[in-house]
Enzyme design. Structure first.
Site, PDB file in Angstrom:
ATOM      1  N   VAL A 100       3.809   4.385  32.219  1.00 22.62           N
ATOM      2  CA  VAL A 100       4.030   5.798  32.543  1.00 22.62           C
ATOM      3  C   VAL A 100       4.245   5.980  34.033  1.00 22.62           C
ATOM      4  O   VAL A 100       5.117   6.714  34.475  1.00 22.62           O
ATOM      5  CB  VAL A 100       2.841   6.653  32.047  1.00 22.62           C
ATOM      6  CG1 VAL A 100       3.012   8.102  32.473  1.00 22.62           C
ATOM      7  CG2 VAL A 100       2.717   6.545  30.547  1.00 22.62           C
TER       8      VAL A 100
ATOM      9  N   HIS B 111       2.520   4.591  38.278  1.00 24.05           N
ATOM     10  CA  HIS B 111       1.483   3.889  39.026  1.00 24.05           C
ATOM     11  C   HIS B 111       1.207   4.646  40.303  1.00 24.05           C
ATOM     12  O   HIS B 111       2.062   5.351  40.833  1.00 24.05           O
ATOM     13  CB  HIS B 111       1.889   2.449  39.336  1.00 24.05           C
ATOM     14  CG  HIS B 111       3.152   2.329  40.143  1.00 24.05           C
ATOM     15  ND1 HIS B 111       3.180   2.484  41.509  1.00 24.05           N
ATOM     16  CD2 HIS B 111       4.429   2.103  39.772  1.00 24.05           C
ATOM     17  CE1 HIS B 111       4.407   2.334  41.944  1.00 24.05           C
ATOM     18  NE2 HIS B 111       5.190   2.116  40.910  1.00 24.05           N
ATOM     19  N   GLY B 112      -0.009   4.494  40.769  1.00 27.43           N
ATOM     20  CA  GLY B 112      -0.415   5.143  42.009  1.00 27.43           C
ATOM     21  C   GLY B 112      -0.924   4.125  42.997  1.00 27.43           C
ATOM     22  O   GLY B 112      -0.589   2.938  42.927  1.00 27.43           O
ATOM     23  N   ALA B 113      -1.725   4.599  43.943  1.00 28.05           N
ATOM     24  CA  ALA B 113      -2.209   3.715  44.994  1.00 28.05           C
ATOM     25  C   ALA B 113      -3.193   2.690  44.459  1.00 28.05           C
ATOM     26  O   ALA B 113      -3.277   1.579  44.972  1.00 28.05           O
ATOM     27  CB  ALA B 113      -2.854   4.546  46.091  1.00 28.05           C
ATOM     28  N   PHE B 114      -3.954   3.040  43.432  1.00 29.88           N
ATOM     29  CA  PHE B 114      -5.026   2.171  42.978  1.00 29.88           C
ATOM     30  C   PHE B 114      -4.908   1.783  41.509  1.00 29.88           C
ATOM     31  O   PHE B 114      -5.716   0.981  41.055  1.00 29.88           O
ATOM     32  CB  PHE B 114      -6.385   2.866  43.193  1.00 29.88           C
ATOM     33  CG  PHE B 114      -6.573   3.428  44.561  1.00 29.88           C
ATOM     34  CD1 PHE B 114      -6.746   2.593  45.643  1.00 29.88           C
ATOM     35  CD2 PHE B 114      -6.539   4.795  44.782  1.00 29.88           C
ATOM     36  CE1 PHE B 114      -6.910   3.101  46.911  1.00 29.88           C
ATOM     37  CE2 PHE B 114      -6.703   5.311  46.039  1.00 29.88           C
ATOM     38  CZ  PHE B 114      -6.890   4.459  47.118  1.00 29.88           C
ATOM     39  N   ALA B 115      -3.980   2.327  40.783  1.00 31.06           N
ATOM     40  CA  ALA B 115      -3.994   2.105  39.341  1.00 31.06           C
ATOM     41  C   ALA B 115      -2.580   2.120  38.780  1.00 31.06           C
ATOM     42  O   ALA B 115      -1.630   2.569  39.428  1.00 31.06           O
ATOM     43  CB  ALA B 115      -4.848   3.168  38.641  1.00 31.06           C
ATOM     44  N   VAL B 116      -2.470   1.599  37.546  1.00 33.12           N
ATOM     45  CA  VAL B 116      -1.246   1.649  36.750  1.00 33.12           C
ATOM     46  C   VAL B 116      -1.578   2.374  35.464  1.00 33.12           C
ATOM     47  O   VAL B 116      -2.627   2.122  34.850  1.00 33.12           O
ATOM     48  CB  VAL B 116      -0.706   0.228  36.461  1.00 33.12           C
ATOM     49  CG1 VAL B 116       0.591   0.305  35.678  1.00 33.12           C
ATOM     50  CG2 VAL B 116      -0.503  -0.549  37.748  1.00 33.12           C
ATOM     51  N   VAL B 117      -0.704   3.289  35.039  1.00 29.15           N
ATOM     52  CA  VAL B 117      -0.968   4.126  33.870  1.00 29.15           C
ATOM     53  C   VAL B 117       0.006   3.743  32.761  1.00 29.15           C
ATOM     54  O   VAL B 117       1.221   3.665  32.989  1.00 29.15           O
ATOM     55  CB  VAL B 117      -0.836   5.628  34.218  1.00 29.15           C
ATOM     56  CG1 VAL B 117      -1.173   6.479  33.002  1.00 29.15           C
ATOM     57  CG2 VAL B 117      -1.740   5.987  35.383  1.00 29.15           C
TER      58      VAL B 117
ATOM     59  N   ASP C 265      -5.619  17.419  46.551  1.00 31.77           N
ATOM     60  CA  ASP C 265      -4.334  16.743  46.379  1.00 31.77           C
ATOM     61  C   ASP C 265      -3.485  17.479  45.348  1.00 31.77           C
ATOM     62  O   ASP C 265      -2.836  16.860  44.502  1.00 31.77           O
ATOM     63  CB  ASP C 265      -4.550  15.293  45.950  1.00 31.77           C
ATOM     64  CG  ASP C 265      -3.293  14.439  46.147  1.00 31.77           C
ATOM     65  OD1 ASP C 265      -2.423  14.857  46.937  1.00 31.77           O
ATOM     66  OD2 ASP C 265      -3.182  13.373  45.518  1.00 31.77           O
TER      67      ASP C 265
END
Length: 1037
Positions: free
Chosen positions: A15, A17-23, A131
């Site tokens: 879906v 990804h961000g700074a710390f995770a993948v969704v 945020d």
């Protein structure tokens, strides 16, 4: 399928990804129709984000609301932590705005009701999100399929930056995305929960206009903009309703004390306003009359045309710009269809539109009254055009009947019909259809009966957002903060009449300049003081405005009140950008806030004209701006010649000198974007001395690694004369070759003295040079470069091969620094040390450009080939490598700038004499500084998209420091050298040990923590002990 508790997912269903995770998108193992979003957090990153993860889990468990993303489960595996969350099938608000462009006020009200409901529960529990942005506002469709606005559920997500804030307390952490940050947050001031209200205001503004209210090239530029402007006034479109305008002005207050509070926000009239219930459009009987040659399918599928794609729009824009005018616009022309199909057009998808039929012949056109000012497009984009087959209506012979409750408006329209009956007709003879938005003041509508497909002549020109016909304000990208609003004469025109003409004529014909009164052009735009770097960019934009319009040529008065720059592609990228001799360009160089390391090449300008600004605070601002000397001259001339044209003291004498020097010197193209006129050494000699870096000399202009420069022969000198140079001692080693042999050869003389201006940098050991140079001047051979092929070294005491021609006896002379004060020698030693340190740092940047092994390890980890995850991780690795390179280059530039400032201050105070060695080291420092700035600019351009897409990386990037990178590289260098020493691979062990020791020594000079300095010093001492042991073992062997 990967299993996470009661849920499962496939790694291909990524879906985001961000700074710390993948969704990933997943589902329940038993209830397969239950879709969830699974956030995977690698434990390697957990140490850095553990606090954020714990806060997010705690807050999501506590918040149970239909407008907040739900947390279903938390699972911890050996390598990862998984959060199973509610899946929103509508994407985020950013994607929705990308597809829709702008939203109507009714749609904004629906969304804002739900956002306010979520904020109410956050406020009641003392939580600030910190945020809020379109990317964190998710959309969910209740029936799993896209429906109208009433079926969209808003969900607030991503509480990683959220925190509890008790009453009467303030926070001071920099969190969020810069364009949506409140001014007090981005300026690192104390803030409270009202920071979320500013973010909501920016989101609402973007929904209404299509862009955030205040934008800049970088967070630093935006911060400077907020600091310079004490009061901010967003540009609100004139057709905005008073309630929404009041809400935006209340939320977008720079001072948080003046900003609307939560209670006023929750009870604002815009949220409490009940939208007018929309009824189906009433058919209006029309004039009868056949339309020759009309044919159109009546199938519902062609009734509402989807918006054209971007390539199509580009093609349409090219056609429109090159096509001739198609005659006066036909406003609200009504088709000759019957009213029998009215029920087919009363779809729920047409809530925000008034469909106008083709009821009036092509020779009739009229203007809409001001009361019926159209509003922005919302749910869908409808376009109908072409020639439709008329249907006989039972009322076709009667006069038009006014629509109920709109008698006055209809009378005014009828008057306009009469007054504009003599207007020109459409050359194509086909009536046009249009889509007009309802306004708050006049929900009048005409029924569009029948259907037809759009034709090229009816296509609306768009650029980046959807333009519904009747929109009173064309799209144009937001200006950079600090730019000067320009006055357009070809894109906008004002009408003094009381009505606002709405043209969707897609012709690109220019509008006469007299049609744009200046009183309307200034409008309600935000005017701020321009930054110095933007002056040059605005000059380029002004050149392009008249040939590159972004809005239809026949614009109403609503277009002219808000002048804005053209499209983003033209900001500072004009092909006409060059280094000219205009005063504006010269002012840019002499007024730039960036540290001008080197002064003017002429002696009329005082040396060291450097603004007193901190170099470190200007580095990031410098690399994100474009200097006017960006492009080099196409005729092959060096930019340094062009830069002389920019000097205020430029004259014909100066130009003639340039031509002579260009004919004599083989000058290399500078890699820096700073003008060489600024980079000429300002450390000029004593007053009255000709031995100054302000004069053109071979040492100043010879490129690194190039052979010596030969001066032209003076008149009366034989070109074939053989030159011999006698000095005392042994020939120098290649590694310690003289940095300058700028010596004027004399005729045979027995004088023991030296008249050389470069003797101070020559080796103390004497030598005999025998050769046949083409002229009496010997060039310089920089370090590591071989001398001229016509020169060769002869040991002292041996007879030269030939003593014919010119002979010079050059006695060894003491370096100038021998007679200098200790302060001078200490400063020079420090400058040389910083030069060597920064050169080692620059060597490190070559290996930080991305780790190709990461992609290979990711493939073996996921056991898939060419998957989306691996591609994204590989690209992320490359971008992260560039980030580390950028940090190192910025640190090197900062150190070089500080060294140059130190040299300037010491010379001014008289503690540092402008000797040849000082001038040479300053020249080298400045060249490295220019190189670092150039690389910073290039890397910033490559990372623009990375920074804009990865706003969550901002805290992670702040943790990347040059000191850590330098220390880790030094440690790795020592470890690899020790490993090679153990395996008897001793080719360059000493070199690597020396380099690591130099890095640590330089690091100890820039670190602030005494503990860190002590540890680095201990490590350096251990390396030095190992080096001494190696030297002893080598001597023994």
């Amino acid at each position: 399928m990967e299993v996470v508790g009661d849920f499962e997912y496939c790694k291909r269903d990524l879906v985001g990804h961000g700074a710390f995770a993948v969704v990933f998108r997943g589902r329940h193992r038993q209830k397969t129709d239950w879709e969830v979003a699974i956030k995977s957090i690698n434990k390697k990153n957990l140490s850095k984000s553990q606090i954020l993860l714990g806060k997010e889990i705690k807050i999501l468990k506590e918040l149970q609301h239909e407008n907040i993303v739900a947390l279903y489960d938390v699972q911890e595996l050996p390598n990862s932590v998984f959060l199973v969350m509610e899946y929103c099938n509508g994407g985020d608000l950013a994607d929705y705005l990308q597809a829709k462009g702008t939203l109507s006020e009714d749609t904004i009200r629906v969304f804002l009701h739900q956002i306010a409901a979520a904020m109410r529960i956050l406020h009641s529990k003392g939580i600030i999100h910190r945020d809020l942005k379109p990317q964190n506002i998710l959309l969910s469709y209740a029936n799993r399929r896209k429906s109208n606005v009433s079926g969209i559920r808003i969900k607030i997500a991503d509480f990683g930056f959220a925190r509890y804030l008790h009453s009467n307390t303030m926070a001071a952490t920099l969190c969020g995305s810069p364009m949506y940050m409140a001014p007090e947050v981005i300026m690192s001031q104390h803030y409270d929960a009202k920071a979320d209200l500013w973010s909501i205001g920016t989101v609402i503004y973007q929904c209404l206009v299509g862009k955030p209210p205040f934008q800049a090239n970088s967070p630093q530029d935006l911060r400077m903009f907020y600091e310079k402007n004490r009061s901010l006034m967003p540009s609100i479109p004139r057709e905005t309703s008073p309630y929404l305008a009041n809400l935006l002005l209340g939320l977008l207050q720079r001072n948080q004390k003046d900003r609307m509070d939560f209670e006023a926000f929750f009870s604002h009239p815009f949220l409490e306003q009940v939208p007018v219930k929309k009824s189906c459009p009433v058919p209006v009987p029309v004039y009868s009359g056949p339309v020759p040659g009309s044919s159109c399918s009546s199938s519902p599928s062609c009734r509402f045309a989807s918006p054209p794609s971007l390539p199509d729009m580009q093609h349409i824009q090219e056609e429109n710009l090159s096509s001739p005018p198609l005659g006066p616009p036909n406003y609200l022309q009504v088709s000759k269809d019957s009213a029998s199909n009215s029920s087919k057009n009363s779809s729920c998808d047409t809530d925000d539109f008034v469909l106008v039929p083709h009821n009036i012949s092509s020779d009739h056109s009229y203007d809409m009254p001001m009361g019926t000012t159209a509003r922005r497009a919302s749910n869908e984009f409808f376009m109908c055009g072409g020639q439709c087959q008329p249907t006989v209506s039972p009322h076709s012979e009667t006069a038009p009947i006014p629509v109920p409750t709109q008698v006055r408006n209809y009378q005014r329209i009828e008057q306009n019909l009469i007054s504009t009956a003599s207007s020109g007709t459409n050359p194509h003879g086909s009536p046009r259809s249009a889509v007009v938005r309802r306004s708050n003041t006049s929900p009048m509508g005409f029924l569009r009966v029948g259907s037809c497909s759009p034709v090229p002549g009816d296509t609306v020109q768009t650029g980046g957002r959807r333009l519904s016909t009747g929109s009173s304000r064309p799209y144009s990208p937001s200006p950079l903060v600090g730019t000067i609003p320009e006055q357009f004469s070809q894109c906008c025109c004002g009408h003094p009449q009381g009505h606002e003409a709405r043209s969707r004529h897609s012709s690109g014909s220019p509008v006469p300049q007299t049609q744009a009164p200046q009183s309307l052009l200034l409008g309600a735009r935000l005017q701020s003081a321009p930054t110095l770097t933007d002056i040059y960019q605005n000059k380029q934009k002004l050149r392009k405005q008249h040939s590159d319009p972004v809005c239809p040529s026949h614009a109403g008065a609503g277009y002219s009140y808000s002048p804005q720059p053209s499209r983003p592609g033209s900001l500072g990228t004009s092909p006409t950008k060059h280094t000219g001799s205009s005063p504006r360009n010269s002012d840019w160089f002499f007024k730039t806030p960036l540290p001008t390391i080197i002064g003017s090449p002429t002696k009329t300008t005082a040396p060291f004209k450097i603004p007193k600004t901190q170099a470190s605070s200007n580095l990031l601002a410098l690399v994100t701006r474009h200097g006017p000397a960006e492009s080099q001259s196409k005729d092959g001339n060096d930019p340094r010649e062009c830069s002389h044209c920019l000097s205020v003291q430029g004259s014909e004498r100066h130009r003639s000198e340039q031509q002579q020097s260009k004919a004599v010197f083989g000058r290399s193209v500078s890699t820096g974007k700073l003008s060489e006129q600024q980079v000429k050494a300002p450390l000029g000699g004593h007053q009255g001395s000709t031995d100054s870096l302000n004069t053109e000399r071979p040492m100043d202009v010879a490129p690194a690694g190039a052979c010596g420069v030969m001066l032209a022969l003076p008149a009366g000198t034989a070109a074939s004369a053989r030159a011999v140079l006698f000095t005392v001692g042994s020939p120098p080693h290649s590694a310690t070759a003289p940095t300058c042999t700028h010596m004027v050869l004399r005729t045979r003389t027995t004088s023991v003295g030296s008249s050389s201006s470069g003797g101070s940098l020559c080796s103390a050991s004497g030598r005999v040079c025998v050769g046949s140079p083409p002229g009496p001047g010997l060039g310089s051979s920089p370090p590591g470069a071989e001398g001229a092929p016509s020169l060769r070294y002869v040991p002292y005491g041996a007879s030269p091969p030939s003593l014919e021609g010119l002979i010079t006896f050059e006695a060894p002379e003491l370096p100038e620094e021998t007679l200098m004060e200790r302060e001078h020698t200490d400063t020079l030693r420090h400058l040389n040390m910083m030069l060597m340190f920064t050169e080692c740092v620059l060597d490190l940047t070559a290996v930080r450009g991305g780790n190709p092994e990461l992609c290979t390890s990711a493939v073996s980890l996921y056991q898939i080939q060419e998957s989306v995850v691996v591609d994204q991780i590989s690209q992320l690795s490359k971008d992260w490598g560039r980030v580390e390179q950028l940090v190192l280059y910025m640190k090197a530039a900062q150190l070089l700038a500080a060294s140059l400032h130190l040299a300037k201050a010491q010379v001014k105070s008289g503690k540092l004499s402008p000797s040849m060695a000082v001038k040479q080291v300053v020249k080298n420092l400045n060249e490295r500084y220019k190189f670092c700035i150039t690389m910073c600019k290039k890397l910033t351009e490559k990372l623009n998209r990375f920074f804009s897409d990865k706003q969550r990386f901002i805290d992670e990037i702040n943790s990347v420091t040059a000191e850590k990178l330098i220390y880790n590289c030094a440690v790795e260098m020592v470890q690899s050298a020790a490993l090679d020493e153990m395996f008897q691979q001793t080719e360059d062990i000493v070199y690597r040990y020396h380099k690591a020791a130099l890095l640590l020594e330089g690091l100890s000079k820039i670190l602030q923590d005494p503990t860190d300095v002590e540890n680095v010093h201990k490590y350096k001492c251990s390396i030095e002990r190992r080096l001494s042991a190696l030297c002893c073992s080598t001597a023994t062997v």
